[in-house]
Design a protein around this motif. Structure first.
Motif, mmCIF file in Angstrom:
data_model
loop_
_atom_site.group_PDB
_atom_site.id
_atom_site.type_symbol
_atom_site.label_atom_id
_atom_site.label_comp_id
_atom_site.label_asym_id
_atom_site.label_seq_id
_atom_site.Cartn_x
_atom_site.Cartn_y
_atom_site.Cartn_z
ATOM 1 N N LEU A 1 0.799 -1.635 0.067
ATOM 2 C CA LEU A 1 -0.017 0.005 0.182
ATOM 3 C C LEU A 1 1.053 1.223 -0.107
ATOM 4 O O LEU A 1 0.342 2.448 -0.467
ATOM 5 C CB LEU A 1 -1.028 0.360 1.500
ATOM 6 N N PRO B 1 -2.716 -7.376 -6.942
ATOM 7 C CA PRO B 1 -3.496 -7.466 -6.428
ATOM 8 C C PRO B 1 -4.525 -8.941 -5.731
ATOM 9 O O PRO B 1 -4.287 -9.000 -5.083
ATOM 10 C CB PRO B 1 -4.671 -7.695 -7.415
ATOM 11 N N SER C 1 -4.577 -10.083 -2.329
ATOM 12 C CA SER C 1 -5.979 -10.951 -1.591
ATOM 13 C C SER C 1 -5.553 -12.138 -0.646
ATOM 14 O O SER C 1 -6.449 -12.603 0.535
ATOM 15 C CB SER C 1 -6.479 -11.192 -2.630
ATOM 16 N N PHE D 1 -7.459 -1.980 9.699
ATOM 17 C CA PHE D 1 -7.069 -0.446 9.050
ATOM 18 C C PHE D 1 -7.670 0.652 10.758
ATOM 19 O O PHE D 1 -8.396 -0.299 11.139
ATOM 20 C CB PHE D 1 -7.449 0.246 8.005
ATOM 21 N N GLU E 1 -12.126 1.630 7.577
ATOM 22 C CA GLU E 1 -12.477 1.345 6.036
ATOM 23 C C GLU E 1 -13.405 0.539 5.446
ATOM 24 O O GLU E 1 -12.893 -0.138 4.542
ATOM 25 C CB GLU E 1 -11.065 1.869 5.748
ATOM 26 N N PHE F 1 -17.011 0.309 3.341
ATOM 27 C CA PHE F 1 -17.013 0.402 2.403
ATOM 28 C C PHE F 1 -18.642 0.895 2.822
ATOM 29 O O PHE F 1 -19.592 0.489 2.922
ATOM 30 C CB PHE F 1 -17.009 -0.166 1.050
ATOM 31 N N HIS G 1 -20.739 2.483 1.403
ATOM 32 C CA HIS G 1 -22.732 2.915 0.705
ATOM 33 C C HIS G 1 -22.880 1.149 0.559
ATOM 34 O O HIS G 1 -24.145 0.636 -0.262
ATOM 35 C CB HIS G 1 -21.442 3.141 -0.819
ATOM 36 N N VAL H 1 -12.708 -10.786 -5.997
ATOM 37 C CA VAL H 1 -11.363 -11.864 -6.355
ATOM 38 C C VAL H 1 -11.252 -12.932 -6.274
ATOM 39 O O VAL H 1 -10.374 -13.206 -7.112
ATOM 40 C CB VAL H 1 -10.662 -10.599 -4.827
ATOM 41 N N GLN I 1 -9.858 4.535 1.971
ATOM 42 C CA GLN I 1 -11.247 3.703 1.597
ATOM 43 C C GLN I 1 -10.413 3.500 -0.273
ATOM 44 O O GLN I 1 -10.586 1.515 -0.316
ATOM 45 C CB GLN I 1 -12.143 4.625 0.411
ATOM 46 N N GLY J 1 -7.182 2.374 -0.049
ATOM 47 C CA GLY J 1 -6.438 1.294 0.622
ATOM 48 C C GLY J 1 -6.981 0.304 0.650
ATOM 49 O O GLY J 1 -6.023 -0.924 0.725
ATOM 50 N N ALA J 2 -8.232 0.833 1.394
ATOM 51 C CA ALA J 2 -8.870 -0.792 2.063
ATOM 52 C C ALA J 2 -9.532 -1.661 0.905
ATOM 53 O O ALA J 2 -9.531 -3.252 1.083
ATOM 54 C CB ALA J 2 -10.284 -0.411 2.611
ATOM 55 N N ALA J 3 -9.730 -1.088 -0.722
ATOM 56 C CA ALA J 3 -10.187 -1.801 -1.776
ATOM 57 C C ALA J 3 -9.126 -2.278 -2.643
ATOM 58 O O ALA J 3 -8.920 -3.355 -2.775
ATOM 59 C CB ALA J 3 -10.913 -0.737 -3.019
ATOM 60 N N TYR J 4 -7.809 -1.917 -2.073
ATOM 61 C CA TYR J 4 -6.546 -2.812 -2.758
ATOM 62 C C TYR J 4 -6.190 -4.075 -1.842
ATOM 63 O O TYR J 4 -6.094 -4.818 -1.811
ATOM 64 C CB TYR J 4 -5.800 -1.816 -3.306
ATOM 65 N N VAL K 1 -8.345 -5.415 0.126
ATOM 66 C CA VAL K 1 -9.253 -6.460 -0.759
ATOM 67 C C VAL K 1 -8.537 -7.508 -1.371
ATOM 68 O O VAL K 1 -8.997 -8.668 -1.386
ATOM 69 C CB VAL K 1 -10.289 -6.414 0.096
ATOM 70 N N GLY K 2 -8.377 -6.815 -2.244
ATOM 71 C CA GLY K 2 -7.181 -7.137 -3.582
ATOM 72 C C GLY K 2 -7.817 -6.903 -4.840
ATOM 73 O O GLY K 2 -7.158 -7.750 -5.930
ATOM 74 N N LEU K 3 -8.636 -5.561 -4.979
ATOM 75 C CA LEU K 3 -9.170 -5.807 -6.211
ATOM 76 C C LEU K 3 -8.575 -4.765 -6.795
ATOM 77 O O LEU K 3 -7.226 -4.227 -6.092
ATOM 78 C CB LEU K 3 -10.939 -4.037 -5.744
ATOM 79 N N GLN L 1 -11.132 -2.480 -10.583
ATOM 80 C CA GLN L 1 -12.492 -2.206 -9.710
ATOM 81 C C GLN L 1 -12.735 -1.374 -8.787
ATOM 82 O O GLN L 1 -13.104 -1.552 -8.101
ATOM 83 C CB GLN L 1 -11.910 -4.124 -8.987
ATOM 84 N N ARG M 1 -14.475 1.348 -10.011
ATOM 85 C CA ARG M 1 -15.639 0.965 -10.506
ATOM 86 C C ARG M 1 -16.909 0.434 -8.793
ATOM 87 O O ARG M 1 -17.931 1.043 -8.720
ATOM 88 C CB ARG M 1 -15.795 -0.655 -11.503
ATOM 89 N N LEU M 2 -15.963 0.143 -8.306
ATOM 90 C CA LEU M 2 -17.427 -0.670 -7.122
ATOM 91 C C LEU M 2 -16.886 0.246 -6.039
ATOM 92 O O LEU M 2 -17.946 -0.005 -4.549
ATOM 93 C CB LEU M 2 -15.950 -2.200 -6.194
ATOM 94 N N VAL M 3 -15.963 0.763 -5.427
ATOM 95 C CA VAL M 3 -15.066 1.842 -4.636
ATOM 96 C C VAL M 3 -15.619 3.135 -4.211
ATOM 97 O O VAL M 3 -16.123 3.756 -3.603
ATOM 98 C CB VAL M 3 -14.288 1.292 -3.528
ATOM 99 N N PRO N 1 -18.426 4.906 -7.170
ATOM 100 C CA PRO N 1 -20.344 5.078 -6.610
ATOM 101 C C PRO N 1 -20.171 6.054 -5.060
ATOM 102 O O PRO N 1 -21.053 6.503 -5.056
ATOM 103 C CB PRO N 1 -20.594 3.588 -5.974
ATOM 104 N N GLN N 2 -19.228 5.853 -4.482
ATOM 105 C CA GLN N 2 -19.659 7.078 -3.534
ATOM 106 C C GLN N 2 -19.322 8.587 -4.664
ATOM 107 O O GLN N 2 -20.041 9.533 -3.501
ATOM 108 C CB GLN N 2 -18.274 6.679 -2.192
#
Lengths: 244, 228
Positions: free
Chosen positions: A52, A75, A79, A85, A89, A91, A93, A107, B128, B130-133, B135-137, B141, B144-146, B149-150
């Protein structure tokens, strides 16, 4: 066998060096706590472990795979490592179940049903089964952090990274999050935990790393660390946080 | 007031309706196309690949510094000639005023939607991503997904404002002799000397449609609001 291995990792922000020659390794099943004063580079170091944060020198290997190498499928690597964190963090929405299934579906290519079943099992484990259809904003900080742990576990990680998981929580919620983490440690999860919770370190950690000014100053068993801290900086730090 | 004749509206209604239909169509296409192209531009502007960011910034700044009227003329009159010069064709390609208008509006609006979406993307905390990455997106992705949309939710009121401006700006195509709503009403107004009636009617319809759009967006906003 080393699950997470740091070799002479150095990192700069422009000309400012934030990490200097950090080397350590975490074996499979080990729990290592990283502590140190603020600005000492703990969070930066743990974020380098799953790329990161980029680093300029040295090498980090996760289960033998080089994090910094050009051809690494980041990625895929990420995974396989769970990360929790400071500010949860989740999501905002997406509902709690969607938070838990997003990575599994997108994934790991699990089916929706499979991901859902796994998510619900983990939600039950962290004691939040009733909150499944709520949104992150409707949960307390402690609950959100437990969901965040479940989200990471849903990917069946080979190791977990925790970046100050309890620092943003109200005091009465710290316990519920630490309980989940202690449970994980007892199950043999490989864990790297940046935290100031010395009670947690005493209870379940195998080793304690103390950082100061971007360097790993102490890297020893918890017995050594708490009974005979060798450096003056570590002693000073411990006396400050243990008097409260 | 005695000599006002609103009956004219009823008599030419089919003609007005076809104009209105074109206006609404162009608005919808330009809004959707503009948001999609604008979002891609915003991602390019925020990219760590410097040349890409520079090209996108150059495009946006250029489009925003030229009046829409000029852009419309440019695309209609000059681009075909330019195309002819480049390809060495015998005659300039005939795009047609209507198609030219679609292309122009999508390209022009994209510059404005880009800046709105850029602000939206930047309003999402770094954590956000960082969290998306984590998870492995991958990048697409995560976007588009995180992130998007926000960002879209946060920017909905501004996107609406821009769409309302767009809806009204569409009337400029009457300069290309394309019959939009204002153009249709204008022609009738001239032909039948019914300027007051026609322009009053056009204004009322514009007001009602904008009001309806605002109401719809408000409903949408409540439905997809992020629970805090």
């Amino acid at each position: 066998m080393a699950m997470i291995e740091f070799q002479n990792v150095s990192k700069w922000y422009g000309s400012f060096q934030v990490l200097t020659d950090c080397s350590t390794s975490i074996d499979k099943g080990q729990v290592v706590v990283v502590c140190g004063p603020s600005g000492s580079g703990k969070s930066t170091l743990i974020k380098c472990a799953n790329a990161l944060e980029p680093f300029q020198k040295g090498e980090i290997r996760i289960d033998g795979v080089s994090v910094g190498a050009k051809g690494t499928d980041l990625p895929k690597l990420r995974s396989r490592i769970g990360m929790v964190f400071q500010h949860f963090e989740l999501f905002p929405h997406l509902s709690i179940t969607e938070n838990l299934t997003l990575g599994q579906i997108r994934v790991l290519n699990r089916s929706k049903d499979e991901a859902m079943a796994k998510g619900m099992k983990l939600l039950e484990r962290v004691g939040l089964k009733e909150q499944a259809n709520k949104f992150p904003g409707q949960l307390s900080g402690g609950q959100q952090q437990r969901v965040a742990i479940a989200r990471a576990l849903a990917m069946d990680p080979i190791a977990m990274l925790f970046d100050e998981p309890t620092s943003a929580l109200d005091p009465e919620m710290v316990g519920e999050v630490l309980d989940v983490m202690v449970g994980l440690a007892h199950e043999g999860m490989t864990m790297m935990v940046v935290t100031h919770e010395m009670g947690f370190a005493r209870k379940v950690s195998d080793r304690v790393i103390f950082m100061d000014q971007g360097r790993i100053v102490e890297d020893c068993t918890k017995k050594e660390f708490f009974e005979t801290p060798r450096g003056p900086r570590a002693q000073e730090f411990l006396s400050k946080i243990l008097t409260h | 007031m005695g000599d006002l004749d609103f009956g004219v509206i009823a008599r030419v209604w089919p003609y007005l309706l076809s104009g209105l239909q074109y206006t609404v169509q162009l608005t919808v296409v330009a809004a959707i196309g503009g948001v999609i192209f604008g979002t891609l531009l915003a991602m390019a502007r925020l990219s760590s690949i410097k040349p890409l960011a520079m090209v996108a910034a150059g495009y946006v700044n250029l489009m925003r510094s030229i009046p829409l009227l000029l852009v419309i003329f440019w695309f209609y009159f000059l681009v075909p000639v330019l195309w002819q010069t480049i390809t060495g064709a015998e005659r300039p390609p005939s795009i047609g005023a209507e198609r030219s208008a679609y292309i122009t509006f999508v390209l022009f609006e994209a510059a404005y939607f880009c800046e709105i979406m850029r602000a939206g993307i930047q309003s999402i905390p770094r954590g956000q991503v960082g969290a998306a990455y984590a998870v492995g997106l991958d990048y697409w992705q995560s976007m588009r997904l995180v992130v998007l949309p926000q960002a879209f939710r946060n920017m909905l009121p501004v996107l609406l404002t821009q769409t309302i401006i767009l809806f009204q700006d569409v009337s400029l195509v009457s300069l290309l002799n394309v019959t939009d709503f204002v153009g249709a009403a204008g022609k009738i107004a001239q032909r039948d000397s019914r300027l007051v009636e026609m322009y009053l009617f056009v204004a009322i319809i514009y007001f009602l449609l904008c009001w309806l759009l605002s109401w719809l967006v408000k409903r949408l906003q409540q439905r997809i609001a992020i629970v805090r």
